[in-house]
Design an enzyme around this catalytic site. Sequence first.
Site: not given
Ligand code: 6PG
Length: 494
Positions: A134, A188, A191-192, A195
Amino acid sequence: MEAATMSRIGLAGLAVMGQNLALNVAEKGFPISVYNRTASRVDETIDRAKEEGRLPLKGFYDPKDFVLSIQRPRAVIILVKAGAPVDQTISTLSDFMEPGDCIVDGGNEWYENTERRAQQAAERGLLYLGMGVSGGEEGARNGPSLMPGGSRAAYDCIHDVVTKVAAQVDDGPCVTYVGEGGSGNFVKMVHNGIEYGDMQLISEAYDVLKHVGGLSNQELAETFAEWNRGELESFLIEITADIFTVKDEHGSGELVDKILDKTGMKGTGKWTVQQAAELSIAAPTIAASLDSRYLSGLKEERVAAAKIFEEAGLGLGSSTSPPGVNKKQLVDDVRKALYASKICSYAQGMNLLRAKSIEKGWNLNLGELARIWKGGCIIRAVFLDRIKKAYERNSQLPNLMVDPDFAREMVERQAAWRRVVSMAIHAGISTPGMNASLAYFDTYRRARLPANLVQAQRDLFGAHTYERIDRPGAFHTEWTKIARHNKSAAKAFV
Ligand code: 6PG
């Protein structure tokens, strides 16, 4: 090839993330071999390695040469698109690998794919890790947060490299051995999900400040920059402040106002919500962020709907401050609402991790996971240190919100939170993430919920039985029969 000239590690897949991670590894002093099916990507990476300090990086155009250039036991990081490309890359490279070598998939992979591949790799004597990476391009180059899970022996094989390559924070590198199986990919994924929640909440704060508070882009930039000097200090708040300062090169004003309001997504947020449902873990803030992405995708429908409702007499409302809005108070209230809602989003993510850890026997350490998110990753935030400490104080914490420190902070902010949500509702500004978070907080903190009525309804039409608050056991009542008897008895008295 002489041992002295062999590489310490290999990396296959030289798109943005792969190229930058390879250069990071080389910069930390580990000679690395790189490979990509498209030769131009290899050339690009070799050129960058030269430009960025003659880094110890060798490029290969043939998979066999690439694998044989790596010292044993070989470790090969794969950074290609999740899914079939990973299987193809493994198939190509593993023909030349030997028992004891390690494959590390650094993509945003579905955790069960990792578990399948680890099984297949084991049949060839190969060790396997699924490693969340990430931090985007900048993180890969200068210090990501790394979440490796799977074979402990494989982790031990790359421990020296990943602890140097990861982002470094006050209490160590942002990497840890997460656990067995697909645990690294699952962490991960969550985590997303967090996010997604974080980004949604920030977009709602922006929406309210702009459409209820009437803040200009300059005022928004100043506000987010100010927030980034306090309790909300984080990567996402920092970049948001920056975004409002970037002018549109093709016209007047700021670029942010020219961007189409349709959110893309690669799928990890969806997986998170699916897993929450599978595990019966409430994750309404994360789910609200996903629904918001879906609704943003309906641009044409929304444009048509806006016209219909405008003609029917309901517009969005004025984009300047409604009468009587105190801008300064609103900014402070929105900051508090955002902070409280973020706590809910992280609480939901942590609960999801704990539920999966129990289901899979991964024994995830939530405090340690909060620690490795303190730097490098997209959700890095100063308050992650406090989340780490909350789980260190009580590893069995039922919910982050009931940690004494966070509970106090939620109570201190709840009045402002309610003002913001109420003002947004009255202004017709949707804040689904903040609303969902407030409802999550209000539901979780109540000893008695209206679920008693739902139980009665279920028992009436489905005889699903119910429990009582005053005696043990499962009960069923002939609700309709009794109600009808009561009605006829009442009529008899009329
Ligand atoms: C990270 C991000 C990455 C992810 C982008 C796009 O941790 O660096 O989470 O892995 O691919 O954020 O994610 P989305 O296209 O699902 O928004």
